[in-house]
Design an enzyme around this catalytic site. Structure first.
Site, PDB file in Angstrom:
ATOM      1  N   GLU A  25      27.600 -22.873 -29.171  1.00 18.72           N
ATOM      2  CA  GLU A  25      28.200 -21.931 -30.131  1.00 18.72           C
ATOM      3  C   GLU A  25      27.652 -20.527 -29.915  1.00 18.72           C
ATOM      4  O   GLU A  25      26.630 -20.331 -29.226  1.00 18.72           O
ATOM      5  CB  GLU A  25      27.920 -22.387 -31.564  1.00 18.72           C
ATOM      6  CG  GLU A  25      26.443 -22.412 -31.924  1.00 18.72           C
ATOM      7  CD  GLU A  25      26.191 -22.302 -33.425  1.00 18.72           C
ATOM      8  OE1 GLU A  25      26.694 -21.354 -34.055  1.00 18.72           O
ATOM      9  OE2 GLU A  25      25.462 -23.157 -33.954  1.00 18.72           O
ATOM     10  N   LYS A 159      18.686 -27.458 -41.759  1.00 13.87           N
ATOM     11  CA  LYS A 159      17.575 -26.692 -42.340  1.00 13.87           C
ATOM     12  C   LYS A 159      17.412 -27.011 -43.811  1.00 13.87           C
ATOM     13  O   LYS A 159      18.391 -27.277 -44.507  1.00 13.87           O
ATOM     14  CB  LYS A 159      17.893 -25.206 -42.232  1.00 13.87           C
ATOM     15  CG  LYS A 159      17.681 -24.678 -40.854  1.00 13.87           C
ATOM     16  CD  LYS A 159      17.387 -23.191 -40.901  1.00 13.87           C
ATOM     17  CE  LYS A 159      16.944 -22.768 -39.540  1.00 13.87           C
ATOM     18  NZ  LYS A 159      17.939 -21.978 -38.825  1.00 13.87           N
TER      19      LYS A 159
HETATM   20  N1  PSU Z   1      22.191 -23.212 -39.402  1.00 16.06           N
HETATM   21  C1  PSU Z   1      21.202 -22.884 -38.557  1.00 16.06           C
HETATM   22  N2  PSU Z   1      21.426 -21.963 -37.595  1.00 16.06           N
HETATM   23  C2  PSU Z   1      22.646 -21.357 -37.439  1.00 16.06           C
HETATM   24  C3  PSU Z   1      23.711 -21.731 -38.329  1.00 16.06           C
HETATM   25  C4  PSU Z   1      23.435 -22.650 -39.287  1.00 16.06           C
HETATM   26  O1  PSU Z   1      20.105 -23.419 -38.685  1.00 16.06           O
HETATM   27  O2  PSU Z   1      22.813 -20.511 -36.549  1.00 16.06           O
HETATM   28  C5  PSU Z   1      25.072 -21.110 -38.134  1.00 16.06           C
HETATM   29  C6  PSU Z   1      25.976 -22.066 -37.320  1.00 16.06           C
HETATM   30  O3  PSU Z   1      26.881 -21.296 -36.546  1.00 16.06           O
HETATM   31  C7  PSU Z   1      26.730 -22.820 -38.402  1.00 16.06           C
HETATM   32  C8  PSU Z   1      26.948 -21.720 -39.406  1.00 16.06           C
HETATM   33  O4  PSU Z   1      27.947 -23.388 -37.968  1.00 16.06           O
HETATM   34  O5  PSU Z   1      25.731 -20.992 -39.407  1.00 16.06           O
HETATM   35  C9  PSU Z   1      27.263 -22.257 -40.788  1.00 16.06           C
HETATM   36  O6  PSU Z   1      27.677 -21.215 -41.604  1.00 16.06           O
HETATM   37  P1  PSU Z   1      28.302 -21.548 -43.041  1.00 16.06           P
HETATM   38  O7  PSU Z   1      27.181 -22.157 -43.808  1.00 16.06           O
HETATM   39  O8  PSU Z   1      28.736 -20.207 -43.585  1.00 16.06           O
HETATM   40  O9  PSU Z   1      29.430 -22.498 -42.782  1.00 16.06           O
END
Ligand code: PSU
Ligand code: MN
Length: 306
Positions: A25, A159
């Site tokens: 990603e 996390k």
């Molecule tokens: N969690 C992490 N590192 C990240 C992300 C999430 O520990 O870089 C990033 C990833 O791209 C994940 C996105 O798909 O955040 C999720 O965002 P949201 O919670 O807005 O869906």
């Protein structure tokens, strides 16, 4: 008419020869880590995948074109760029239609990987159910994507900025297999253990590959979440992090952050609050996930031919 992503030279060659490919990603590059560690890590992850016998395909939208595999100059430009859009399932089509540039989250990367015929994807952590979701309704689109797009995603669990028990419950509701590698506990990103049992445990990447192919054979639409524990040497004790996570979450709420701004805010606050320790661990676990993803991708190739 179905859109085919633009493949890098290396990915096109791998696809033509039937070599294993691992998707990566780009939101982790633009919104997950600061410059220059973001581009250094992105390059190191690509190198790791090559050494493990697979080919990396970093996914992003550049000037209205969906790419699977970036040339080094494209990767560098994305990592330096400011205010890059964060693209999840809801944003992908609009960004391409407008001719824009954006970094893909886990959800959008899965969509692009599937379009490019890539079965395995490595990242750090997935999005999930946020703490306080019973009030905010903040649940990442990553979870529903895992339920509908047939890509095996290798992450180090989730996390602790998230509510892990609720995240596991939602994944169960959505019918997503959650597989811990080599242990019974669901890993918690910076820590190997979360204290929560993982729904499934597998000790061999070949079995993860077999189960990926079996889902396809059963006509089940979604993917699998492989939760790979961070290497012991790189772990950070959860006691150290818990108060800092609570602080970052409280600040996000106080600042009225909502929607897609929440996760990037929490990630960058934690990097600041841990003075870089979280970043070092983050880099180590992404490399570890890249190695495992390459092994699974190789196994899928071997078993698909059998
Ligand atoms: N969690 C992490 N590192 C990240 C992300 C999430 O520990 O870089 C990033 C990833 O791209 C994940 C996105 O798909 O955040 C999720 O965002 P949201 O919670 O807005 O869906
Ligand atoms: Mn969200």
């Amino acid at each position: 008419m179905t859109l085919t992503p633009i493949l890098s030279f290396e990915v096109a060659e791998a696809q033509a020869k039937g070599k294993p490919v691992v998707a990566l990603e780009s939101t982790i590059i633009t919104h997950g880590m600061p410059y220059p560690q973001n581009v250094e890590t992105a390059r190191a992850v690509e190198t790791e995948i090559r050494s493990a016998g697979a080919v990396p395909a970093t996914i992003a939208v550049l000037d209205g074109r969906l790419h699977a595999g970036l040339e080094d100059a494209q990767l560098d430009a994305l990592a330096r760029a400011k205010d890059v859009a964060k693209l999840s399932r809801a944003d992908l089509a609009a960004c391409i239609a407008r001719g824009g540039t954006g970094a893909t989250t886990v959800a959008a990367t899965m969509i692009a990987a599937h379009l490019a015929g890539i079965h395995v994807f490595a990242t750090g952590g997935i999005g999930g159910v946020h703490q306080g979701a019973e009030h905010s309704f903040d649940i990442s689109a990553d979870l529903r994507e895992l339920a509908q797009t047939p890509v095996t995603v290798v992450a180090a669990g989730a996390k602790a900025i998230l509510d892990l028990p609720k995240t596991l419950e939602v994944l169960e509701t959505l019918g997503v297999p959650v597989i811990a590698l080599g242990q019974d506990d669901f890993p918690a990103f910076w820590s190997r253990a979360s204290g929560l049992p993982a729904p499934l445990r597998m000790d061999d990447p070949a079995l993860i590959a077999k189960s990926h192919l079996m889902r396809g054979a059963l006509g089940l639409p979604g993917g699998q979440l492989v939760a790979n524990p961070i290497p012991e040497a790189d772990e950070i004790a959860s006691d150290t992090l818990a108060p800092l996570i609570a602080q970052a979450n409280a600040e996000a709420a106080r600042n009225g952050l909502t929607g897609k701004a929440v996760t990037p805010y929490l990630l960058s606050r934690l990097f600041e609050l841990t003075e870089g320790a979280s970043l070092r661990a983050n880099i180590a676990l992404v490399l570890n996930n890249a190695r495992l993803a390459a092994r699974i991708a190789r196994e899928i190739r071997i078993q698909a031919k059998e």
